[in-house]
Scaffold this active site. Structure first.
Site, PDB file in Angstrom:
ATOM      1  N   TRP A   8       3.285  13.100 -45.470  1.00  0.00           N
ATOM      2  CA  TRP A   8       1.917  12.655 -45.172  1.00  0.00           C
ATOM      3  C   TRP A   8       1.691  12.854 -43.668  1.00  0.00           C
ATOM      4  CZ3 TRP A   8       0.378   7.304 -43.428  1.00  0.00           C
ATOM      5  CH2 TRP A   8      -0.992   7.095 -43.555  1.00  0.00           C
ATOM      6  N   ASP A  55       8.613   4.266 -47.340  1.00  0.00           N
ATOM      7  CA  ASP A  55       7.170   4.092 -47.457  1.00  0.00           C
ATOM      8  C   ASP A  55       6.837   4.212 -48.943  1.00  0.00           C
ATOM      9  OD1 ASP A  55       4.452   4.011 -47.280  1.00  0.00           O
ATOM     10  OD2 ASP A  55       4.227   5.804 -46.038  1.00  0.00           O
ATOM     11  N   ALA A  68       3.860   3.857 -51.355  1.00  0.00           N
ATOM     12  CA  ALA A  68       2.396   3.729 -51.393  1.00  0.00           C
ATOM     13  C   ALA A  68       1.832   3.952 -52.791  1.00  0.00           C
ATOM     14  CB  ALA A  68       1.767   4.721 -50.416  1.00  0.00           C
ATOM     15  N   LYS A 118      -3.640   2.110 -53.791  1.00  0.00           N
ATOM     16  CA  LYS A 118      -3.737   2.913 -55.002  1.00  0.00           C
ATOM     17  C   LYS A 118      -3.471   2.075 -56.248  1.00  0.00           C
ATOM     18  CE  LYS A 118      -3.412   5.683 -51.544  1.00  0.00           C
ATOM     19  NZ  LYS A 118      -3.939   6.838 -50.939  1.00  0.00           N
TER      20      LYS A 118
END
Ligand code: LMR
Length: 394
Positions: free
Chosen positions: A127, A208, A210, A243
């Protein structure tokens, strides 16, 4: 004085968002920014969220400040969701943050304050905001091999060889699941091997996560994070509820620092709270309260899990449909990996010129590196997108 400013370039995801918004062609298709869409192209508020908000509206009597680290109840439900019972709560320092990005920022700032000359190891690709924030904070950056464009899979040997060079105090950033942008996952054995490598090098993992629940399932998607948490004394985690709870604009995230013992946890907790104070003082509460309300009520939890499962299954079906449509258009299995990748994203292997041609000639928006948001496809747009991709990519 402001005339001397040189505005920094916005990253490629934000650039695509702006170009898409300005496009007036009715057939335009947004496969850029990572936002989930239903078959009819909407991003609705989840039913469990609506119900939780109603309860909060009915019962909340004050919006006065909470603690600097956020609500301990929110920490607890997120700890359970991500870590299960892998580590005792007394070893986990927790911080509510504005979104997953807020958590990434706080953790990298903690890293910089602890070890200013630490290197942050980031997967190639990743990302774009990972390297942007780390670079902005003045941290050293190294990319480690991850995605192999030749096979469309993991460059396992390259990854292990690169990470073997990490030094004690370095931070190795791993995507907990649904790798962004490639959709290529680590197997459980890969996670164990990375854990063993980190034990040898003394580098600290920073996970991470997400997209928990967007890959194989809530438990399955957290398995890698739990393996590391079970193997290593210190683990950093940034998690997002954008999300999986659809709370994008409410900005709900959490940072965890798993420490070796309870005494160290207290130090980490106080330091993380101080970082919140310096950057924005108290973290936003509304979205975090929604998450806490859902996860502390079995009925709401069930509604949420069902909605999340439907989203996940919808994305799997979309993956299969676009792979099938491309097989028919190209008479080859060249895009077969789209069906087996996980999460919202895949790299379709388009060159920058092909990305531009998709945009200019067909009003199809994918990110500059060829990242396609699979969740942006609908049954209506799939045949159109497949034809255009086949045409542009030959
Ligand atoms: C994405 O990767 O598209 C999302 O995480 C949105 C963002 O902030 O970039």
């Amino acid at each position: 004085m402001f005339e001397t400013l040189t505005p920094p370039e916005t990253d490629q995801i934000l650039r695509i968002m702006a170009l898409y918004a300005a496009d007036e062609r009715p057939q335009k298709v947004d496969l850029g920014v990572g936002v989930y869409r239903t078959a009819d192209g909407r991003t609705p508020v989840m039913a469990a969220v609506k119900q939780a908000e109603e309860r909060i509206w009915q019962s909340q009597e004050t919006k006065s400040y909470l603690g600097l680290a956020g609500d301990p109840g929110f920490h607890a439900v997120m700890r359970d969701l991500i870590l299960g019972d892998t580590v005792p709560a007394s070893r986990v320092a927790a911080l509510a943050t504005p979104g997953g990005t807020g958590a990434v920022r706080q953790i990298l700032e903690l890293t910089r304050n602890l070890t200013p000359d630490a290197t942050v190891w980031i997967s190639d690709p990743s990302w774009p905001n990972h390297s942007s924030i780390a670079g902005y904070l003045g941290l050293n950056l190294r990319l480690y091999r991850y995605y192999d464009p030749e096979t469309g899979g993991l460059d396992r040997d390259g990854m292990m060889a690169d990470l073997a060079e990490a030094k004690p105090g370095d931070v190795v950033l791993l995507h907990g699941c649904c790798h962004n942008p490639s959709g290529v996952e680590l197997s459980l054995q890969d996670w164990r091997d990375v854990g063993a490598l980190l034990q040898r090098t003394g580098a600290i993992p920073f996970v991470d996560i997400a997209y928990q629940g967007f890959g194989e399932g809530l438990e399955e998607d957290a398995a890698g994070t739990r393996i590391l948490a079970g193997m290593l004394p210190e683990v950093l985690i940034a998690a997002s509820c954008s999300k999986n709870f659809g709370l994008y604009r409410d900005r709900v995230g959490v940072a965890f620092a798993i420490t070796a013992d309870d005494e160290t946890q207290a130090k980490a907790q106080a330091t993380l709270a101080f970082l919140n104070r310096q950057n924005y003082s108290f973290p936003p509460d509304h979205g975090a309260r929604v998450v806490e309300t859902i996860l502390t009520d079995p009925g709401l939890t069930e509604i949420w899990r069902t909605e999340l499962r439907e989203m996940r299954e919808g994305m799997s079906a979309t993956r299969q449909s676009i792979a099938d449509a491309l097989r028919a258009e190209t008479s080859s299995d060249r895009f077969g990996f789209l069906a087996s990748n996980r999460g919202m994203f895949s790299l379709i292997g388009a060159t920058p010129e092909q990305v531009e041609a998709l945009r200019d000639e067909h009003a199809i928006y994918v990110v500059g590196d060829g990242r396609m948001n699979i969740a942006g496809l609908t049954p209506d747009s799939i045949p159109y997108v497949a034809r255009a991709v086949a045409q542009v990519m030959g």
